[in-house]
Design an enzyme around this catalytic site. Sequence first.
Site, PDB file in Angstrom:
ATOM      1  N   ASP A 208       0.843  -1.210   0.000  1.00 44.27           N
ATOM      2  CA  ASP A 208       0.000   0.000   0.000  1.00 44.27           C
ATOM      3  C   ASP A 208       0.870   1.248   0.000  1.00 44.27           C
ATOM      4  O   ASP A 208       2.046   1.211   0.397  1.00 44.27           O
ATOM      5  CB  ASP A 208      -0.948   0.000   1.204  1.00 44.27           C
ATOM      6  CG  ASP A 208      -0.217  -0.091   2.543  1.00 44.27           C
ATOM      7  OD1 ASP A 208       0.721  -0.903   2.653  1.00 44.27           O
ATOM      8  OD2 ASP A 208      -0.568   0.669   3.467  1.00 44.27           O
TER       9      ASP A 208
ATOM     10  N   GLU B 178       0.021  -1.025   5.745  1.00 45.49           N
ATOM     11  CA  GLU B 178       1.046  -0.623   6.693  1.00 45.49           C
ATOM     12  C   GLU B 178       0.850   0.837   7.024  1.00 45.49           C
ATOM     13  O   GLU B 178       1.082   1.278   8.137  1.00 45.49           O
ATOM     14  CB  GLU B 178       2.446  -0.850   6.096  1.00 45.49           C
ATOM     15  CG  GLU B 178       3.574  -0.861   7.124  1.00 45.49           C
ATOM     16  CD  GLU B 178       4.084   0.531   7.448  1.00 45.49           C
ATOM     17  OE1 GLU B 178       4.674   0.691   8.528  1.00 45.49           O
ATOM     18  OE2 GLU B 178       3.886   1.466   6.659  1.00 45.49           O
TER      19      GLU B 178
HETATM   20 ZN    ZN Z   1       6.495   1.882   4.513  1.00 42.54          ZN
END
Ligand code: ZN
Length: 375
Positions: A65, A130
Site C-alpha cells: 500500500d 502498513e
Molecule cells: Zn512503509
Amino acid sequence: MIELLQKLIQIKSLSPKDMGCFDIIEQHLIDLNFKCERIKYLNVENLYATIGDKGKLFCFLGHTDVVPTGPEDKWKYPPFSATIDGDLLYGRGTADMKASVAAFIESTKEFLDSNDDLNFRLAILLTSNEEGTANDGFIDKIIEKMIADNEIIDFCLVGEPTSSEKVADCARIGRRGSLGGHLKILGKQGHIAYPEKIVNPILLSGDLISKLNNKIWDDGNADFDPTSFQISNINGGTGAHNVVPGELEIIFNFRFSPESNEESLKSDFESILDELKLRYDLNWDLNGYPYYTENNFFKDIVSNSAEEITGYRPELNAKGGTSDGRFVAKMNTEIVELGPVNKSIHQIDEHIKISELWTLKDIYKQILINLNQNL
Ligand SMILES: [Zn+2]
C-alpha cells in the site's frame, strides 16, 4: 526487477487496498516454487509465501500500500506513471516500499537459482495496510495466528526505507513507540465583548502548549532518541469573529523511547492538565509499543552483508516512525529493517535511484547467502 517495480507502481494501491499488486507478486513467487497463502482480515489483504521445509524461519516483511499523492499536478511526472528519468525512477510508493519488494523478489530468484540446499525456511509476508489505520486491520492478527500455529519467525528483514543519504548507510534495529491523543479543553462560549461571562479555551491552551513543549519526558538511551511530543492539529472557533468558542481540540502524539511507557506518559500529561486546573475530555490511542533487537546474530549478518557489497557498514539505530516490525517483535524475533533512501517518502516526487536499487538487491541476496552459510 525494474519492470516488476514499474508494474507495481502503476497500480494505485492506496492504503488499505492492494488493488492487484499481490496477483503479480504471487505469480513470481509461484514460479519460484513458493507456497502462497492469502489471508484477508477486515479490509486488508495479506500474502504469506514460504519455501523450504527445515530449519529456522527467516521472513521478509513488506507492504504494497501507498500513501495519497497530494496534488498530482505538482509532481514532475504523474505519480502512478513510474517514469524513469536518467538514474531516477519516480512514483508514489517507489521508496516506501515497492522498490524493496521488487528487489527482494529478484534477490530471492538469484539466490534460489544458485542454492539448491536451503538451511532455513524462507518466507515473505506482505500486507496492504502498513500506512493506514488500525480500523482497517493491521498484520497484528496474522502475527497472533502465526504464534498460535507455532509458526515463529526467527529472523525478520523489514524492507522499509531506512537509508538516509545513500543506500544502506542506516538500518533500524528498533523503533520508538507511538502514543496518540485527542484533547478537548472545555471553556464557556460567549460574546467576545463580555470577558467576565466567558472562559476562553484558546487562551487557556497557551500555558498548556508551552508547558508541554518545554517538558523533558525522558533522555532516551544509547540507541533511542528522547521521547518527543508533537501537536498535529488545533481546532477552535465557531467561525464568527465575535464569539469565543466553548471548546478547543488538540490532536497530539508522543514518539516514545523504551525509557518511557504508556502509563508514565499518560500520567505526566494529565498532571500538567491538572496543574493548570483545566477542564477537559481526553482520549488516548496507543498505536505501537517500542521494540528493540538485542541479539547480535542477525544484526551481524545484515551489517556484514551490506559491507561486503558496499564497502561500509550501516549505522544501526532506532530512529524514524513506527513500522510493522512492532507486531513481529511479539515473537521475540531478531528484526532488522533495511531499505532505500527515505528522503522523498510520503512527499511529492517520491523516487529511488535505480543504481542503488541494484545495490540493495545485491545486499538482500548476500543476506540470504550468509544466512544459509551460518545457520
Ligand atoms: Zn512503509
